[in-house]
Design a protein around this motif. Structure first.
Motif, PDB file in Angstrom:
ATOM      1  N   ALA A  40      -5.774 -39.354 -68.756  1.00 40.43           N
ATOM      2  CA  ALA A  40      -6.355 -39.643 -70.202  1.00 40.43           C
ATOM      3  C   ALA A  40      -5.116 -39.526 -71.116  1.00 40.43           C
ATOM      4  N   GLY A  41      -4.392 -38.526 -71.119  1.00 37.56           N
ATOM      5  CA  GLY A  41      -3.373 -38.381 -71.997  1.00 37.56           C
ATOM      6  C   GLY A  41      -2.262 -39.338 -72.021  1.00 37.56           C
ATOM      7  N   ALA A  42      -2.120 -39.698 -70.863  1.00 38.35           N
ATOM      8  CA  ALA A  42      -1.112 -40.860 -70.653  1.00 38.35           C
ATOM      9  C   ALA A  42      -1.324 -42.178 -71.181  1.00 38.35           C
ATOM     10  N   VAL A  43      -2.890 -42.587 -71.138  1.00 38.95           N
ATOM     11  CA  VAL A  43      -3.325 -43.720 -71.628  1.00 38.95           C
ATOM     12  C   VAL A  43      -3.375 -43.501 -73.197  1.00 38.95           C
ATOM     13  N   THR A  44      -3.643 -42.430 -73.708  1.00 40.12           N
ATOM     14  CA  THR A  44      -3.621 -42.478 -75.068  1.00 40.12           C
ATOM     15  C   THR A  44      -2.140 -42.530 -75.765  1.00 40.12           C
ATOM     16  N   GLY A  45      -1.184 -41.961 -74.640  1.00 39.40           N
ATOM     17  CA  GLY A  45       0.460 -41.994 -75.209  1.00 39.40           C
ATOM     18  C   GLY A  45       0.836 -43.449 -75.134  1.00 39.40           C
TER      19      GLY A  45
END
Length: 153
Positions: A40-45
């Motif tokens: 999920a952090g990768a998507v927001t990044g």
């Protein structure tokens, strides 16, 4: 800090991969939840959102996975088909009488490829050789059986 803002998605993705590998060794589904948060952090990044929002998204996804998904997965993994062991597996199976069975004499049956001593479940019943039976109970080494009704053509 410049690199992080441009490639934070790659760092999150690497963290997700490392956490997935750690999950393979631990098998307790906690690292799996953390890896989901890292994804999920990768998507927001990938959308170049601020680091604080990336961390909050990763934490929220990890927490949600830990609280909502992990208990269901654990329950699913720990439940399985009922394993019937030993002689209990014969209950409910059908076999054939090889030696007459009555209330006064213990007979023999063949069920599940094995030969068993047998008594009638109903003490008023006599079962002759060749009749089909169903095992209703096992006590010790004796199967308590009942004849299977035949359909006459």
């Amino acid at each position: 800090m410049e690199w992080w803002t441009e490639n934070s998605w790659a760092a999150w993705l690497a963290a997700a991969a490392a956490l997935s590998v750690a999950e393979m060794f631990s098998l307790d589904l906690i690292f799996m939840a953390l890896a989901a948060g890292a994804l999920a952090g990768a998507v927001t990044g990938a959308f170049d959102l601020p680091l604080v929002l990336q961390v909050l998204t990763a934490a929220a996804a990890s927490l949600a996975t830990l609280l909502l998904l992990r208990p269901r997965l654990i329950a699913k993994l720990h439940s399985g088909p009922d394993l019937r062991m030993s002689h209990g597996r014969l209950i409910g199976t059908q076999g054939v009488v090889t030696q007459q069975i009555s209330a006064t004499e213990v007979g023999r049956i063949r069920v599940g490829g094995e030969e068993w001593s047998a008594s009638p479940y109903d003490t008023m019943t006599t079962i002759t050789p060749g009749e089909n039976i169903e095992v209703l109970e096992i006590r010790g080494a004796t199967a308590y059986v009942h004849p299977v009704p035949r359909l006459e053509a």
